[in-house]
Motif scaffolding. Structure first.
Motif, PDB file in Angstrom:
ATOM      1  N   VAL A  99       0.838  -1.201   0.000  1.00  0.00           N
ATOM      2  CA  VAL A  99       0.000   0.000   0.000  1.00  0.00           C
ATOM      3  C   VAL A  99       0.874   1.251   0.000  1.00  0.00           C
ATOM      4  O   VAL A  99       0.652   2.190  -0.763  1.00  0.00           O
ATOM      5  N   ARG A 100       1.904   1.255   0.831  1.00  0.00           N
ATOM      6  CA  ARG A 100       2.818   2.409   0.909  1.00  0.00           C
ATOM      7  C   ARG A 100       3.503   2.654  -0.439  1.00  0.00           C
ATOM      8  O   ARG A 100       3.547   3.793  -0.927  1.00  0.00           O
ATOM      9  N   ASP A 101       4.009   1.587  -1.045  1.00  0.00           N
ATOM     10  CA  ASP A 101       4.707   1.741  -2.326  1.00  0.00           C
ATOM     11  C   ASP A 101       3.760   2.223  -3.423  1.00  0.00           C
ATOM     12  O   ASP A 101       4.150   3.010  -4.295  1.00  0.00           O
ATOM     13  N   LEU A 102       2.530   1.754  -3.393  1.00  0.00           N
ATOM     14  CA  LEU A 102       1.555   2.178  -4.395  1.00  0.00           C
ATOM     15  C   LEU A 102       1.270   3.675  -4.263  1.00  0.00           C
ATOM     16  O   LEU A 102       1.220   4.403  -5.248  1.00  0.00           O
ATOM     17  N   ILE A 103       1.116   4.143  -3.027  1.00  0.00           N
ATOM     18  CA  ILE A 103       0.861   5.565  -2.789  1.00  0.00           C
ATOM     19  C   ILE A 103       2.032   6.403  -3.285  1.00  0.00           C
ATOM     20  O   ILE A 103       1.857   7.430  -3.951  1.00  0.00           O
ATOM     21  N   GLU A 104       3.241   5.960  -2.959  1.00  0.00           N
ATOM     22  CA  GLU A 104       4.421   6.720  -3.377  1.00  0.00           C
ATOM     23  C   GLU A 104       4.568   6.727  -4.898  1.00  0.00           C
ATOM     24  O   GLU A 104       4.959   7.742  -5.485  1.00  0.00           O
ATOM     25  N   THR A 105       4.244   5.611  -5.533  1.00  0.00           N
ATOM     26  CA  THR A 105       4.416   5.497  -6.977  1.00  0.00           C
ATOM     27  C   THR A 105       3.377   6.309  -7.745  1.00  0.00           C
ATOM     28  O   THR A 105       3.699   7.003  -8.710  1.00  0.00           O
ATOM     29  N   LEU A 106       2.107   6.240  -7.305  1.00  0.00           N
ATOM     30  CA  LEU A 106       1.042   6.926  -8.024  1.00  0.00           C
ATOM     31  C   LEU A 106       1.007   8.423  -7.733  1.00  0.00           C
ATOM     32  O   LEU A 106       0.418   9.184  -8.497  1.00  0.00           O
ATOM     33  N   ASP A 107       1.586   8.848  -6.608  1.00  0.00           N
ATOM     34  CA  ASP A 107       1.762  10.269  -6.299  1.00  0.00           C
ATOM     35  C   ASP A 107       0.419  11.011  -6.341  1.00  0.00           C
ATOM     36  O   ASP A 107      -0.465  10.736  -5.546  1.00  0.00           O
ATOM     37  N   ASP A 108       0.231  11.934  -7.307  1.00  0.00           N
ATOM     38  CA  ASP A 108      -0.995  12.725  -7.333  1.00  0.00           C
ATOM     39  C   ASP A 108      -2.180  11.962  -7.901  1.00  0.00           C
ATOM     40  O   ASP A 108      -3.277  12.515  -8.045  1.00  0.00           O
ATOM     41  N   ARG A 109      -1.988  10.690  -8.213  1.00  0.00           N
ATOM     42  CA  ARG A 109      -3.100   9.835  -8.620  1.00  0.00           C
ATOM     43  C   ARG A 109      -3.763   9.172  -7.407  1.00  0.00           C
ATOM     44  O   ARG A 109      -4.608   8.284  -7.560  1.00  0.00           O
ATOM     45  N   VAL A 110      -3.375   9.578  -6.201  1.00  0.00           N
ATOM     46  CA  VAL A 110      -3.925   9.032  -4.964  1.00  0.00           C
ATOM     47  C   VAL A 110      -4.327  10.184  -4.053  1.00  0.00           C
ATOM     48  O   VAL A 110      -3.620  11.192  -3.974  1.00  0.00           O
ATOM     49  N   ARG A 111      -5.462  10.030  -3.384  1.00  0.00           N
ATOM     50  CA  ARG A 111      -5.812  10.945  -2.300  1.00  0.00           C
ATOM     51  C   ARG A 111      -6.256  10.138  -1.095  1.00  0.00           C
ATOM     52  O   ARG A 111      -6.942   9.122  -1.224  1.00  0.00           O
TER      53      ARG A 111
END
Length: 270
Positions: free
Chosen positions: A128-140
């Motif tokens: 989950v952490r890596d996905l948030i970091e990778t998608l950046d502004d594609r996550v809120r």
């Protein structure tokens, strides 16, 4: 797709497209394990079946937010949901966007809920952490908390070019002191942002992320979304199931080589 309305022409283009995908990814190789969750707008996965892949229908609720207003969207909700939103006192229950610390709290609430039901958590925090970091502004990260700043609930929203996905969160909370559901308020804030935030101008719909569980479907359907079928396409046989187990073992750090080199790519819509 071609502008031609003739089914034969459109099916021909679709077959060529599928053939190109399979060839490019070497998806029909015994050494490649392939899985894709199609967008609901992709309605003809037959060429995959004809090539030997398995196809399974699934369902989700999608709320159309293109060319509409908050009042019109609220009117499409069930009477219970409308009442909740109108009774929301943001002095008692605060909704805000947050960061990684809030994401971790949300993840822990998900893990606790799964354990209560004797279920295995589908994702480790590292993923989950890596996905948030990778998608950046594609996550809120949306968080509901008390006026004193105590965490109540949270939702991780993922964005494709045109769709917002309610990915993880919205867990049932033991705190029953609120006259409204914290999760209903979270959904409403997400919808409001899609309609009013210039940074989300390209977003046209809100996906409730699955309508496949009988227990949860009545609540999700109360937001006025349309039930949409979509298809899961997978490599044939038992190979994918075995690979999923191997990936879980490797991706969660259970190897003699420390952090796993295995990577997963999640393609969202467009």
């Amino acid at each position: 797709m071609p502008t031609s309305p003739k089914p034969r022409k459109r099916e021909s283009v679709n077959k060529k497209f599928v053939r190109s995908v399979i060839e490019h990814l070497e998806a029909n190789s015994r050494s490649t394990l392939f899985r894709i969750a199609c967008d609901p707008r992709y309605g003809d996965p037959r060429p995959f079946r004809w090539t030997g892949f398995s196809i399974e229908p699934s369902f989700t609720y999608q709320l159309d937010l293109e060319s509409t207003t908050p009042d019109d969207v609220l009117h499409s909700f069930s009477s219970d949901r409308r009442k909740e939103i109108r009774n929301w006192d943001d002095d008692l229950l605060v909704v805000r966007t947050g960061g990684m610390r809030d994401a971790k709290q949300t993840y822990e609430s998900i893990r606790a809920r799964y354990r209560e039901q004797n279920l295995k958590v589908p994702h480790e925090w590292a993923f989950v952490r890596d996905l948030i970091e990778t998608l950046d502004d594609r996550v809120r990260m949306y968080v509901a908390e008390t006026a004193e700043g105590e965490f109540v609930s949270g939702v991780l929203v993922l964005y494709s070019n045109d769709t917002a996905y309610n990915w993880k969160g919205s867990t049932k909370n033991a705190n029953n002191d609120f006259p409204v559901s914290p999760n209903s308020v979270l959904h409403w804030r997400i919808i409001e942002d899609i309609l009013e935030d210039p940074a989300l101008d390209s977003i046209e719909r809100y996906d409730m992320y699955s309508a496949n569980e009988e227990r949860l479907s009545p609540y999700k359907s109360s937001f006025g979304g349309k039930l949409e079928p979509y298809y899961i396409i997978e490599s044939p046989g038992l190979g994918l199931k075995a690979a999923k187990g191997a990936y879980q073992l490797a991706a969660h750090g259970k190897t003699p080589f420390g952090r796993s080199p295995v990577k997963s790519l999640n393609l969202l819509g467009n």
